[in-house]
Design a protein around this motif. Structure first.
Motif, short mmCIF file in Angstrom:
data_model
loop_
_atom_site.label_atom_id
_atom_site.label_comp_id
_atom_site.label_asym_id
_atom_site.label_seq_id
_atom_site.Cartn_x
_atom_site.Cartn_y
_atom_site.Cartn_z
N ILE A 120 51.37 -102.45 -140.64
CA ILE A 120 52.41 -103.37 -140.21
C ILE A 120 53.32 -102.32 -141.03
O ILE A 120 54.63 -103.45 -141.19
CB ILE A 120 52.04 -104.88 -140.86
CG1 ILE A 120 53.01 -106.08 -140.59
CG2 ILE A 120 51.69 -104.53 -142.31
CD1 ILE A 120 53.14 -105.54 -139.11
N ASN A 121 53.30 -101.74 -142.30
CA ASN A 121 54.98 -101.28 -143.71
C ASN A 121 55.41 -100.84 -142.34
O ASN A 121 56.70 -101.00 -142.42
CB ASN A 121 54.17 -101.17 -144.39
CG ASN A 121 53.70 -101.50 -145.40
OD1 ASN A 121 54.97 -102.21 -146.32
ND2 ASN A 121 52.78 -102.05 -145.72
N LEU A 122 54.88 -99.26 -141.57
CA LEU A 122 55.52 -98.69 -140.76
C LEU A 122 56.30 -99.27 -139.36
O LEU A 122 57.61 -99.05 -138.89
CB LEU A 122 54.54 -97.82 -139.96
CG LEU A 122 55.52 -97.00 -139.79
CD1 LEU A 122 56.14 -95.92 -139.77
CD2 LEU A 122 54.50 -95.50 -139.15
N VAL A 123 55.01 -101.00 -139.16
CA VAL A 123 56.32 -101.53 -137.84
C VAL A 123 57.72 -101.88 -138.27
O VAL A 123 58.26 -101.97 -137.56
CB VAL A 123 55.03 -102.89 -137.20
CG1 VAL A 123 56.02 -103.35 -136.47
CG2 VAL A 123 54.31 -101.43 -136.47
N SER A 124 57.50 -102.73 -140.45
CA SER A 124 58.53 -103.48 -140.05
C SER A 124 59.92 -102.62 -140.12
O SER A 124 60.98 -102.99 -139.80
CB SER A 124 58.47 -103.46 -141.57
OG SER A 124 57.15 -104.88 -141.59
N ILE A 125 59.79 -101.04 -140.84
CA ILE A 125 60.63 -99.95 -141.27
C ILE A 125 61.61 -100.34 -139.77
O ILE A 125 62.69 -99.71 -139.46
CB ILE A 125 60.57 -99.07 -141.84
CG1 ILE A 125 59.66 -98.92 -143.30
CG2 ILE A 125 61.49 -98.06 -141.54
CD1 ILE A 125 58.55 -98.15 -143.41
N PHE A 126 60.63 -99.92 -138.50
CA PHE A 126 61.11 -99.03 -137.00
C PHE A 126 62.09 -100.81 -136.57
O PHE A 126 63.14 -100.50 -136.02
CB PHE A 126 60.01 -99.23 -136.24
CG PHE A 126 59.45 -97.50 -136.19
CD1 PHE A 126 60.06 -96.83 -135.40
CD2 PHE A 126 58.38 -97.61 -136.87
CE1 PHE A 126 60.14 -95.02 -135.69
CE2 PHE A 126 58.44 -95.95 -137.18
CZ PHE A 126 58.81 -94.81 -136.32
N ILE A 127 61.74 -101.94 -136.93
CA ILE A 127 61.79 -102.93 -136.73
C ILE A 127 63.51 -103.03 -136.53
O ILE A 127 64.49 -103.36 -136.52
CB ILE A 127 61.03 -103.97 -136.31
CG1 ILE A 127 59.86 -104.26 -136.37
CG2 ILE A 127 61.81 -105.41 -136.68
CD1 ILE A 127 59.16 -105.68 -136.11
N PHE A 130 65.96 -100.60 -135.66
CA PHE A 130 66.36 -100.54 -134.23
C PHE A 130 66.99 -101.77 -133.77
O PHE A 130 67.97 -102.65 -133.35
CB PHE A 130 65.22 -100.96 -132.73
CG PHE A 130 64.82 -99.23 -132.82
CD1 PHE A 130 65.05 -98.83 -131.83
CD2 PHE A 130 63.47 -99.22 -133.30
CE1 PHE A 130 64.65 -97.12 -131.99
CE2 PHE A 130 62.64 -97.82 -133.65
CZ PHE A 130 63.35 -97.04 -132.40
N ASP A 131 67.04 -102.34 -134.95
CA ASP A 131 67.72 -103.43 -135.32
C ASP A 131 68.52 -103.99 -135.77
O ASP A 131 70.33 -104.45 -135.56
CB ASP A 131 66.80 -105.22 -135.79
CG ASP A 131 67.45 -106.43 -135.84
OD1 ASP A 131 67.61 -107.03 -134.58
OD2 ASP A 131 67.66 -106.94 -136.77
N SER A 132 69.14 -103.00 -136.68
CA SER A 132 70.45 -102.91 -137.19
C SER A 132 70.98 -101.86 -137.55
O SER A 132 72.31 -101.60 -138.02
CB SER A 132 70.68 -103.84 -138.40
OG SER A 132 69.61 -102.87 -139.24
#
Length: 468
Positions: A120-127, A130-132
C-alpha cells in the motif's frame, strides 16, 4: 591468465578502498572513519555469505549510525551521509538475497500483513506520481519507503537465512553485543565531557553521540531492553559459572548505564515506555505483583517531583499561562508537547483538506507530524492506516497465542519479550517515528521475526548433550 585477471580485480578493488580510506582520513572525523570501515565490512561480508552478512548488519548498524552528521557528498539539493546510504543499501541487499535464494517465499498469515502494508505504501507513491508528476514528493515518498523496508525486509529474510538449531539465541546475543558500542561511547563522552547537549525552550538535555536526545533515548532503550532479556537468557546458559557471573555483571552494568542515559535525555515518552516495559516484565515474567504495587507509585512520585523533570515539564505550564493570558489556542499548541500538538494540528488540517482519493490512498509523502499514526494517514490514507493497525493487532495476538500454547519456557519468555516491545512500539509511535527509524526498526522487527517466523523446533539454548 585467469589467475592474473583475478589478481588484477582484487588489486583494483583494494586500490579503490585505499583511495576512499585516504579521502576519509583527510576529510572525516574519527566517527565517520569508523562508520565507513563498518560500512565496507558490511558489504564485504554480504558478498561472502548472506548469513555472515545479516549478522554483520545486526551488529554494525549502531556503529554506522555514529556518522549521522558526517556528510559524504551531495547530489543537487540532496546531501548524503552513511546513515542514508545504508538505508538504501540494506533493502537492496535483501532484495538480491530474495532473488538469489533457491527457497520459495510463501505468503502466510504471519507475513501477509507486513507485505500488504509494504504494497500500500508503494501504491500511494505511484498514485501521487501519476496524479501530479511531482518528482520532489515522489523522492520524499521513496526515501521513507526505503527506510521502512529496512526493518520489514529483515523481518521477512531472517527465517530463511537463519534456519539452524539455536539461531534465535544467536540473533538475540548479536543484538545485545551490538547495543554495547553506543552505550560505551556515550559513557566515554559523558566521563570526558565530549558529549552533545541540545537546548530547546530553555531546557538542556543530554544527547550523547547523537544530534538530539531522541536518538540517545531510542538507543538507550534498545540497550536496556536487550540487556534485560540477555540477562534472562543467561539463566539457561550451561557454561562455566564464573563466565556466566561475569556476563551477568556486564549486562547489569549496561542496564544501569542505559537507564542513566534515559534519565539524562529527559524524553518523557521514553520514561513512559521504560516504565511500561519494567512493570509488565516484572508482573508477567517474574510475577512480582507486590513489588510493582510498592515501587511503581514511589517511582512516579519521585519523577514528578524531580527538579530536572519539572524543568522539562515547565514549558507545559508556560503554555497554559500563555493561553490564559492571550486566549490564543496557537500559543498553547506551540509550547505544549514540545510543539508536537501544533504539528499534529497542522497534519490534521492537511488530512481534512485531502480529496477523496487522497483520503483513501494518501499523498505518497509525509509531513513532520512527529506521530507515526498521523503520518501514515497522510502517506497512505485511511486504507494504509487501517492495514497498519490490523498488521500490529495480528502480530500481537499471534505472540499471545504462541506464548499460551507453547510448552517451551524459552520460547514463552521470548514471545513475552516481543509482546511488551510491540506495546512499547505502539506507545512510542504516538510522539515520534518508529517505522521509518532504521535502527529501531531493524531491532524491533528482528525480535518479532525470531518469535513469529522461526520454527519452534529451532528454539534452544545450549541444549544438554545426551549421555554417552
Amino acid at each position: 591468465m585467469e589467475t592474473n585477471l583475478l589478481n588484477i580485480k582484487k588489486l583494483f578493488f583494494l586500490f579503490i578502498i585505499m583511495l576512499v580510506g585516504l579521502w576519509a582520513v583527510i576529510n572525516l572525523e574519527i566517527t565517520g572513519i569508523v562508520s565507513l570501515i563498518a560500512f565496507f565490512a558490511l558489504l564485504f561480508l554480504f558478498t561472502r555469505n548472506y548469513r555472515s552478512g545479516f549478522i554483520a548488519l545486526l551488529f554494525l548498524k549502531p556503529i554506522i549510525d555514529l556518522a549521522w552528521d558526517t556528510q559524504l557528498f551531495s547530489l543537487g539539493s540532496i546531501s548524503l551521509n552513511l546513515l542514508k546510504i545504508t538505508g538504501f543499501i540494506i533493502p537492496f541487499l535483501c532484495m538480491v538475497y530474495f532473488a538469489m535464494t533457491p527457497k520459495i517465499f510463501k505468503v502466510n498469515s504471519r507475513n501477509s500483513g507486513v507485505l500488504l502494508f509494504i504494497f500500500i505504501n508503494l501504491v500511494s507513491i505511484f498514485i501521487i506520481f501519476f496524479d501530479s508528476f511531482a518528482v520532489g514528493n515522489v523522492l520524499g515518498g521513496l526515501t521513507y519507503f526505503f527506510k521502512l523496508l529496512n526493518g520489514f525486509f529483515i523481518f521477512l529474510a531472517l527465517p530463511f537465512v537463519f534456519d539452524r538449531h539455536g539461531d534465535d539465541v544467536l540473533i538475540i546475543k548479536t543484538l545485545f553485543y551490538s547495543a554495547i558500542t553506543p552505550t560505551v561511547l556515550s559513557v566515554f563522552l559523558f566521563v570526558f565531557g565530549g558529549y552533545n547537549v541540545t537546548v530547546g525552550q530553555d531546557v538542556k538535555r543530554f544527547a550523547g553521540i547523537y544530534h538530539d536526545a531522541g536518538g540517545l533515548s531510542i538507543n538507550a532503550f534498545i540497550g536496556f531492553t536487550v540487556s534485560v532479556f540477555y540477562l534472562q537468557l543467561l539463566n539457561h546458559d550451561r557454561g562455566g559459572q564464573e563466565k556466566i557471573l561475569i556476563k551477568k555483571l556486564f549486562a547489569v552494568l549496561l542496564i544501569a548505564a542505559n537507564l542513566i542515559f534515559l534519565y539524562l535525555a529527559l524524553t518523557r515518552i521514553m520514561y513512559l515506555v521504560v516504565f511500561v516495559f519494567g512493570v509488565m516484565w516484572l508482573i508477567l515474567y517474574y510475577r512480582k505483583y507486590l513489588l510493582v504495587l510498592t515501587l511503581a507509585p514511589l517511582l512516579v512520585l519521585w519523577i514528578i517531583n524531580n527538579e530536572d523533570f519539572r524543568q522539562r515539564s515547565w514549558k507545559e505550564i508556560r503554555a497554559i499561562e500563555e493561553y490564559e493570558r492571550s486566549g490564543k489556542q496557537d500559543k498553547l499548541f506551540r509550547f505544549a508537547g514540545g510543539g508536537r500538538i501544533y504539528m499534529w494540528q497542522d497534519a490534521i488540517d492537511v488530512i481534512d483538506n485531502m480529496d477523496v482519493n487522497q483520503k483513501l490512498f494518501g499523498t505518497g509523502y509525509g509531513i513532520a507530524a512527529h506521530n507515526e499514526y498521523i503520518d501514515i494517514i497522510v502517506r497512505t490514507g485511511f486504507t494504509g492506516f487501517i492495514i497498519f493497525l490490523i498488521m500490529l493487532a495480528r502480530l500481537f495476538f499471534q505472540l499471545v497465542n504462541n506464548r499460551s500454547t507453547s510448552s517451551n519456557p524459552h520460547f514463552k519468555s521470548l514471545n513475552l519479550f516481543a509482546m511488551i516491545l510491540l506495546l512499547c512500539f505502539c506507545i512510542m509511535s504516538m510522539t515520534g517515528y518508529t517505522v521509518s527509524q532504521t535502527t529501531f526498526g531493524i531491532y524491533i522487527w528482528s525480535i518479532l521475526s525470531v518469535c513469529l517466523l522461526f520454527d519452534r523446533r529451532n528454539i534452544s539454548f545450549n541444549p544438554v548433550k545426551p549421555a554417552t
